[in-house]
Design a protein around this motif. Sequence first.
Motif, PDB file in Angstrom:
ATOM      1  N   ARG A  15     104.687  88.435 -39.245  1.00 55.69           N
ATOM      2  CA  ARG A  15     104.101  87.097 -39.377  1.00 55.69           C
ATOM      3  C   ARG A  15     103.370  86.749 -38.092  1.00 55.69           C
ATOM      4  NH1 ARG A  15     107.565  82.765 -37.415  1.00 55.69           N
ATOM      5  NH2 ARG A  15     109.596  83.505 -36.735  1.00 55.69           N
ATOM      6  N   PRO A  16     102.417  85.841 -38.141  1.00 60.32           N
ATOM      7  CA  PRO A  16     101.659  85.498 -36.932  1.00 60.32           C
ATOM      8  C   PRO A  16     102.571  84.932 -35.850  1.00 60.32           C
ATOM      9  CG  PRO A  16     100.573  84.648 -38.897  1.00 60.32           C
ATOM     10  CD  PRO A  16     101.930  85.102 -39.325  1.00 60.32           C
ATOM     11  N   ARG A  17     102.390  85.415 -34.627  1.00 59.25           N
ATOM     12  CA  ARG A  17     103.142  84.897 -33.487  1.00 59.25           C
ATOM     13  C   ARG A  17     102.191  84.662 -32.328  1.00 59.25           C
ATOM     14  NH1 ARG A  17     108.697  85.405 -34.343  1.00 59.25           N
ATOM     15  NH2 ARG A  17     108.687  83.764 -32.785  1.00 59.25           N
ATOM     16  N   ARG A  18     102.363  83.560 -31.619  1.00 57.52           N
ATOM     17  CA  ARG A  18     101.557  83.296 -30.427  1.00 57.52           C
ATOM     18  C   ARG A  18     102.234  83.909 -29.224  1.00 57.52           C
ATOM     19  NH1 ARG A  18      97.406  80.551 -28.574  1.00 57.52           N
ATOM     20  NH2 ARG A  18      97.023  79.517 -30.548  1.00 57.52           N
ATOM     21  N   ILE A 114     102.039  80.924 -49.093  1.00 56.61           N
ATOM     22  CA  ILE A 114     103.400  80.736 -48.592  1.00 56.61           C
ATOM     23  C   ILE A 114     103.496  79.378 -47.910  1.00 56.61           C
ATOM     24  CG2 ILE A 114     105.211  81.669 -47.112  1.00 56.61           C
ATOM     25  CD1 ILE A 114     103.746  84.374 -47.299  1.00 56.61           C
ATOM     26  N   ALA A 115     104.547  78.625 -48.227  1.00 59.45           N
ATOM     27  CA  ALA A 115     104.726  77.290 -47.664  1.00 59.45           C
ATOM     28  C   ALA A 115     106.191  77.083 -47.290  1.00 59.45           C
ATOM     29  CB  ALA A 115     104.284  76.223 -48.665  1.00 59.45           C
ATOM     30  N   ASP A 116     106.422  76.193 -46.346  1.00 61.11           N
ATOM     31  CA  ASP A 116     107.768  75.833 -45.904  1.00 61.11           C
ATOM     32  C   ASP A 116     108.101  74.461 -46.475  1.00 61.11           C
ATOM     33  OD1 ASP A 116     110.158  75.336 -44.677  1.00 61.11           O
ATOM     34  OD2 ASP A 116     109.418  75.555 -42.626  1.00 61.11           O
ATOM     35  N   MET A 117     109.127  74.394 -47.310  1.00 64.21           N
ATOM     36  CA  MET A 117     109.494  73.136 -47.960  1.00 64.21           C
ATOM     37  C   MET A 117     110.160  72.149 -47.014  1.00 64.21           C
ATOM     38  SD  MET A 117     108.460  73.049 -51.064  1.00 64.21           S
ATOM     39  CE  MET A 117     106.993  73.641 -50.232  1.00 64.21           C
ATOM     40  N   GLN A 118     110.500  72.587 -45.824  1.00 64.59           N
ATOM     41  CA  GLN A 118     111.119  71.694 -44.852  1.00 64.59           C
ATOM     42  C   GLN A 118     110.097  71.036 -43.936  1.00 64.59           C
ATOM     43  OE1 GLN A 118     113.899  71.435 -46.540  1.00 64.59           O
ATOM     44  NE2 GLN A 118     115.087  71.312 -44.658  1.00 64.59           N
ATOM     45  N   GLN A 119     108.821  71.375 -44.103  1.00 65.25           N
ATOM     46  CA  GLN A 119     107.768  70.790 -43.284  1.00 65.25           C
ATOM     47  C   GLN A 119     106.598  70.396 -44.192  1.00 65.25           C
ATOM     48  OE1 GLN A 119     107.054  72.866 -39.354  1.00 65.25           O
ATOM     49  NE2 GLN A 119     108.065  74.535 -40.412  1.00 65.25           N
ATOM     50  N   THR A 132     104.901  79.190 -39.248  1.00 62.83           N
ATOM     51  CA  THR A 132     105.897  79.070 -38.190  1.00 62.83           C
ATOM     52  C   THR A 132     107.240  78.676 -38.788  1.00 62.83           C
ATOM     53  OG1 THR A 132     104.218  78.403 -36.608  1.00 62.83           O
ATOM     54  CG2 THR A 132     106.494  77.856 -36.072  1.00 62.83           C
ATOM     55  N   LEU A 133     108.267  79.449 -38.450  1.00 62.19           N
ATOM     56  CA  LEU A 133     109.597  79.181 -38.980  1.00 62.19           C
ATOM     57  C   LEU A 133     110.404  78.325 -38.011  1.00 62.19           C
ATOM     58  CD1 LEU A 133     110.688  82.667 -40.417  1.00 62.19           C
ATOM     59  CD2 LEU A 133     109.721  80.722 -41.641  1.00 62.19           C
ATOM     60  N   THR A 134     111.287  77.513 -38.577  1.00 62.10           N
ATOM     61  CA  THR A 134     112.258  76.764 -37.793  1.00 62.10           C
ATOM     62  C   THR A 134     113.652  77.250 -38.182  1.00 62.10           C
ATOM     63  OG1 THR A 134     112.586  74.981 -39.413  1.00 62.10           O
ATOM     64  CG2 THR A 134     110.708  74.779 -37.898  1.00 62.10           C
ATOM     65  N   LYS A 135     114.674  76.680 -37.548  1.00 61.33           N
ATOM     66  CA  LYS A 135     116.039  77.090 -37.848  1.00 61.33           C
ATOM     67  C   LYS A 135     116.489  76.656 -39.238  1.00 61.33           C
ATOM     68  CE  LYS A 135     117.832  75.234 -34.160  1.00 61.33           C
ATOM     69  NZ  LYS A 135     118.843  74.847 -33.134  1.00 61.33           N
ATOM     70  N   HIS A 136     115.733  75.763 -39.867  1.00 63.65           N
ATOM     71  CA  HIS A 136     116.115  75.284 -41.201  1.00 63.65           C
ATOM     72  C   HIS A 136     114.985  75.452 -42.215  1.00 63.65           C
ATOM     73  CE1 HIS A 136     114.355  71.949 -38.873  1.00 63.65           C
ATOM     74  NE2 HIS A 136     113.796  71.598 -40.013  1.00 63.65           N
ATOM     75  N   SER A 137     114.078  76.392 -41.972  1.00 61.97           N
ATOM     76  CA  SER A 137     112.951  76.589 -42.884  1.00 61.97           C
ATOM     77  C   SER A 137     113.430  77.016 -44.273  1.00 61.97           C
ATOM     78  CB  SER A 137     111.996  77.644 -42.335  1.00 61.97           C
ATOM     79  OG  SER A 137     111.270  77.154 -41.236  1.00 61.97           O
ATOM     80  N   ARG A 138     112.614  76.664 -45.277  1.00 68.58           N
ATOM     81  CA  ARG A 138     112.879  77.091 -46.653  1.00 68.58           C
ATOM     82  C   ARG A 138     111.539  77.494 -47.259  1.00 68.58           C
ATOM     83  NH1 ARG A 138     115.509  72.911 -48.266  1.00 68.58           N
ATOM     84  NH2 ARG A 138     117.396  73.820 -47.372  1.00 68.58           N
ATOM     85  N   ILE A 190     121.620  83.364 -41.173  1.00 67.95           N
ATOM     86  CA  ILE A 190     120.507  84.307 -41.257  1.00 67.95           C
ATOM     87  C   ILE A 190     119.179  83.574 -41.155  1.00 67.95           C
ATOM     88  CG2 ILE A 190     119.336  85.945 -42.777  1.00 67.95           C
ATOM     89  CD1 ILE A 190     122.089  86.746 -43.846  1.00 67.95           C
ATOM     90  N   VAL A 191     119.062  82.428 -41.825  1.00 67.83           N
ATOM     91  CA  VAL A 191     117.822  81.645 -41.744  1.00 67.83           C
ATOM     92  C   VAL A 191     117.606  81.127 -40.327  1.00 67.83           C
ATOM     93  CG1 VAL A 191     116.663  79.542 -42.536  1.00 67.83           C
ATOM     94  CG2 VAL A 191     117.812  81.015 -44.189  1.00 67.83           C
ATOM     95  N   LYS A 192     118.685  80.681 -39.670  1.00 73.38           N
ATOM     96  CA  LYS A 192     118.561  80.219 -38.292  1.00 73.38           C
ATOM     97  C   LYS A 192     118.079  81.339 -37.379  1.00 73.38           C
ATOM     98  CE  LYS A 192     121.971  76.467 -38.327  1.00 73.38           C
ATOM     99  NZ  LYS A 192     123.271  75.996 -37.781  1.00 73.38           N
ATOM    100  N   MET A 193     118.599  82.546 -37.569  1.00 71.99           N
ATOM    101  CA  MET A 193     118.152  83.681 -36.776  1.00 71.99           C
ATOM    102  C   MET A 193     116.657  83.919 -36.960  1.00 71.99           C
ATOM    103  SD  MET A 193     121.222  86.415 -37.428  1.00 71.99           S
ATOM    104  CE  MET A 193     120.259  87.733 -36.718  1.00 71.99           C
ATOM    105  N   SER A 194     116.195  83.784 -38.184  1.00 65.92           N
ATOM    106  CA  SER A 194     114.779  84.023 -38.471  1.00 65.92           C
ATOM    107  C   SER A 194     113.889  82.998 -37.777  1.00 65.92           C
ATOM    108  CB  SER A 194     114.542  83.976 -39.986  1.00 65.92           C
ATOM    109  OG  SER A 194     115.373  84.884 -40.659  1.00 65.92           O
ATOM    110  N   GLY A 195     114.386  81.775 -37.618  1.00 66.22           N
ATOM    111  CA  GLY A 195     113.592  80.746 -36.966  1.00 66.22           C
ATOM    112  C   GLY A 195     113.669  80.780 -35.460  1.00 66.22           C
TER     113      GLY A 195
END
Length: 218
Positions: A15-18, A114-119, A132-138, A190-195
């Motif tokens: 995924r894109p990373r700065r 692709i979209a994040d339902m938490q943002q 961009t993922l966060t610790k609570h992304s969905r 696992i989701v938190k690790m990803s974010g």
Amino acid sequence: AGIDLPNHKSFPNLRPRRFSFLWTLEVFDFLGSFAEYETITARARRLTGNAYLFFGEYARQEYYRAFALSRGLHFDADATLTVDDFFTEIELERLKVHNDIRPMKEDAETQTYIADMQQGPKYTSPGPCVPTLTKHSRLVSISDRGIKMWTPLEHLFSMGEAIKHGVGDPDYPCLFQDLLESGGLSPQEIVKMSGDAMHMASFGYFQLYCYSRLRSKD
């Protein structure tokens, strides 16, 4: 500094990373550029939309039922669920907004998004790559074929972690595979690790290039 895109990499950066690199101007000259780094590490490939989704429909339905249960919703074991069955009103409203802007953001070839339902769409970067993922992304993948919510392991795979299930890369083994297989990590962990995390190989390649292009002014 620059945004490292996943479509042109041979190492696991899905995924894109700065990435940014700082040096002391009085001490060093930097002889490289982000464009050169992209050229050196380039290898064309397409990783968009449902290329990230490796769970079969049966396993995804099991995850949907477990997720619904975590929200206090109960469904028959043989029920076929969609996100409409367990998303909140806010999430459903965000889905509507994403569907409205999807034609302008989706990949022209795969027609996936692709979209994040938490943002909200204004605070993230929806499109054919993972935002961009966060610790609570969905995350969800939206296409004309329907909407699929990502499983936690699919979040982790987007980090470039070589988890098994037929998608692992033997050159970049997952160092905590035994912990995953033993159930030692909850879906939330696992989701938190990803974010929170960044794959070391992806970051290391960039750092190695930058150090190689530094020259002392002495």
